[in-house]
Design an enzyme around this catalytic site. Structure first.
Site, short mmCIF file in Angstrom:
data_model
loop_
_atom_site.label_atom_id
_atom_site.label_comp_id
_atom_site.label_asym_id
_atom_site.label_seq_id
_atom_site.Cartn_x
_atom_site.Cartn_y
_atom_site.Cartn_z
N LEU A 1 0.80 -1.21 0.00
CA LEU A 1 0.00 0.00 0.00
C LEU A 1 0.85 1.27 0.00
CD1 LEU A 1 -2.76 -1.03 2.58
CD2 LEU A 1 -2.99 -0.87 0.10
N ARG A 2 2.17 1.13 -0.05
CA ARG A 2 3.00 2.33 -0.05
C ARG A 2 2.74 3.17 -1.28
NH1 ARG A 2 7.64 0.23 1.20
NH2 ARG A 2 7.60 0.84 3.39
N ALA A 3 2.48 2.54 -2.42
CA ALA A 3 2.21 3.30 -3.64
C ALA A 3 0.96 4.16 -3.48
CB ALA A 3 2.05 2.34 -4.82
#
Length: 685
Positions: free
Chosen positions: A275-277
């Protein structure tokens, strides 16, 4: 350059975006642009006497120089102390050299105070200096693995933990990470690559007028640096003021639920990991809105943020080049970028959603640098996508049943390219014993960059605390008086570091016509490609020698850029006769030269052939030159009747022979590891 400047400005407005990775060809002023960023950043307020740049409004309770009393709500005047002594100083740009040591990065025992005052004191490193500033790594892809690990820890937790030489320190380390690299010299580890918020591909302009202006300005600067800088003082001040205004606006910018769903839908469509993107894209879109003076994130903000935040996260394999499929991006945007005034739809478990009747957004955007959708960007993305899968399932047939091996004067006949079988995860193999080669991630070794595991008597890299402990019991007998210690030669202790080294894996691949029969080359390429992937992850050097027709060719000189090896292997043609002797002689020469260049790196020779020497002299003499070399022969002969020629070659080489059909899912590397262990056990016996 517009994309690069915009990515840096986004991070200047919102450091939480996570930094920028600048990829590009040499000579494109990557370092020059990054170094110019620090002068544009707002000044930083620091607590009085704090070497770790603590914010006086929110001091770090665990600061080694603390505790600090929190300051009042009134900002400190620029470059002057306030009533509590807090200072506002320019933001720092700290450079991390590729060859830096671990203690220079994290900090270590203050040697001067330890020797003069006899006390344990911590000397901060580069991570402490970069706190609330910029940490710049030039040629970040060449950074040693032990430093990469430390950067990953600090970037993930926002703190640096130092446990060394009797010192235990924890301090805040939140910084804007900016790295530049030339992809020709190798790629980054996926873990570090994902830590960069945005990525930009940089190339020199091909427009003669723009190139002339660049040269003209450079010559003017060299003639009169101060005068040239004075010409741009006003423009820089305006840009710095705009950054400060955007920072002030940032907390008021709203990312609507519809805009957030757009971002998450796009990230899901491109199948990025984690979920970093999503977080980075959201932060970048908010920063873009603040930069353009908007209070609500617009569709064009999302488009630009996606184009900068996703290319390096869509790689499904370490050999894949970064980039986005522009047509897919336009399609996803057209589907998910709905108008701002439309009513929000309830969550839907299905993939279908309301269609956007207006079509894709205007690719030009509302102005400012980095407007997306230009023809250059689209063309670049199209080229990258065309080259995309270096490792992909084979499609089509792998060549004729039995290409002719005949050619004029023994030259290679009609060449055919066979696709590779899908790559698989190989088992780890290591060279037994304790080496002393270049730092890597494969075999155990004594290196200058490993973790400290102890100390031993003798000269070398000084282990300070062990030396002090050895000298302490004899201070009275040596007549010590006053500060300082009396240290004798026998007290010296050198640091013992346990690390891992990278090896040289030299492939000698038979590319003759007989190898193309029954799709053997597909299996061979799949096995070698798997080992290349493992070498990429473990920082090995690789080389590739092929032989066909009447000669052998060094297709890939020994290099750390194994991506180049994957590309050469994918395009490897087959056909013609089998000059095994030429291949072995070429391999012996390559190993001889590499031994002179890098004597500490231990090599492994992997010969892939069916053993049919149909051209040139008998390979017995050439094999004798490699008899002492650790090697393995992969027997590619197939069919109901076997001549055993590869096994005979393996006997002459002193190598173990493994049949190609035995490699299967357990991989070539597992076989090589077993062979290496058995060979070394025989040598010890």
């Amino acid at each position: 350059m517009d994309d690069l400047k915009l990515a840096l400005l986004i991070n200047a407005v919102s450091p939480g975006v996570g930094g920028v990775l600048v990829r590009g060809e040499k000579g494109t002023a990557k370092s020059t642009i990054v170094r110019a960023l620090a002068r544009l950043l707002p000044e930083v307020e620091v607590a009085p006497g704090c070497r770790f740049s603590c914010d006086p409004r929110l001091p770090d309770p665990n600061c080694p120089d603390g505790p600090h009393e929190p300051a009042g709500p009134v900002p400190a005047p620029r470059s002057t102390p306030d009533v509590l002594g807090a200072f506002a100083r320019p933001a720092r740009l700290v450079e991390l050299p590729v060859g830096a040591s671990e203690d220079r990065l994290t900090g270590s025992l203050d040697i001067e105070r330890a020797l003069t005052a006899g006390v344990k004191a911590f000397e901060p490193g580069l991570l402490a200096a970069a706190h609330r500033g910029v940490l710049y790594v030039d040629e970040v892809n060449l950074l040693h693995d032990h430093l990469v690990d430390l950067l990953l820890d600090a970037a993930a937790m926002g703190r640096s933990y130092v446990e060394r030489e009797g010192v235990s320190v924890r301090h805040a380390a939140r910084f804007l990470l900016v790295g530049t690299m030339n992809p020709e010299e190798g790629e980054l580890r996926p873990q570090l690559l994902d830590r960069f918020g945005l990525t930009v591909e940089v190339a020199a302009t091909r427009e003669p007028g723009e190139r002339a202006e660049v040269v003209r300005r450079r010559l003017r600067f060299e003639e009169d640096p101060d005068g040239f800088a004075a010409e741009w003082v006003e423009a820089e001040a305006e840009l710095a003021e705009r950054i400060a205004s955007a920072r002030a606006r940032l907390p008021r910018v709203e990312l609507t639920d519809a805009g957030l769903r757009q971002i998450t839908a796009i990230c899901a469509a491109f199948e990025v990991d984690g979920l970093r993107a999503d977080l980075v894209t959201a932060r970048a879109a908010i920063a873009l809105a603040a930069w353009h003076g908007r209070d609500v994130v617009a569709a064009e903000d999302v488009r630009v943020a996606v184009r900068l935040a996703l290319p390096h996260r869509r790689r499904r394999d370490p050999f894949d080049p970064p980039g986005l499929d522009q047509r897919k991006l336009d399609s996803v945007l057209e589907e998910h970028l709905t108008s701002e005034d439309s009513e929000p739809e309830p969550p839907d478990d299905g993939p279908d959603g309301p269609e956007d009747p207006g079509g894709p957004e205007d690719p030009g955007g509302p102005g400012g640098p980095g407007a997306p959708g230009s023809g250059d960007d689209a063309g670049q993305d199209s080229v990258q996508e065309a080259d995309h899968p270096v490792i992909a399932p084979a499609t089509g047939e792998g060549g004729a049943e039995r290409p002719s091996e005949r050619g004029v004067d023994g030259q290679a006949g009609p060449a055919e390219e066979a696709a590779a079988d899908p790559a698989y995860r190989p088992r780890l193999f290591t060279v037994p014993g304790l080496g002393s080669g270049a730092p890597g991630r494969r075999s155990k070794a004594r290196t200058a960059y490993g973790r400290v595991s102890g100390a031993r008597p003798g000269a070398g890299s000084l282990h300070l605390t062990a030396t002090l402990r050895a000298a302490a019991p004899y201070q009275l007998a040596r007549g010590r008086s006053g500060a300082g210690l009396v240290v004798a030669r026998e007290d010296l202790r050198r640091t013992v570091r346990d690390g891992r080294e990278g090896n040289l894996v030299l492939f000698v691949v038979d590319a003759s016509g007989s190898m193309a029969a029954r799709q053997r080359m597909r299996a061979v390429k799949g096995a070698v490609l798997s080992l290349l992937l493992d070498a990429y992850q473990r920082r090995d050097k690789v080389g590739l020698v092929t032989f066909r027709g009447s000669t052998a060719e060094l297709v890939l000189p020994p290099t750390s850029s194994v991506e180049a090896g994957a590309r050469r292997l994918e395009r490897l043609p087959t056909g013609g006769r089998t000059p095994i002797t030429a291949g072995l002689l070429r391999a012996a020469e390559v190993l001889r030269v590499e031994r002179l260049r890098d004597p500490a790196r231990r090599p492994l020779l992997v010969v892939v052939t069916d053993g049919r020497a149909t051209h040139g002299p008998d390979p017995a003499a050439a094999a004798a030159l490699l008899a002492e070399q650790a090697s393995v022969v992969i027997d590619c002969e197939s069919g109901p009747v076997r001549l055993g020629l590869a096994e005979r070659l393996g006997t002459r080489l002193g190598a173990d022979v493994v049949r190609l059909e035995e490699l299967a899912a357990d991989s070539l590397t597992g076989v090589v590891r077993v062979v290496q262990n058995a060979r070394n056990a025989r040598k010890v016996a």
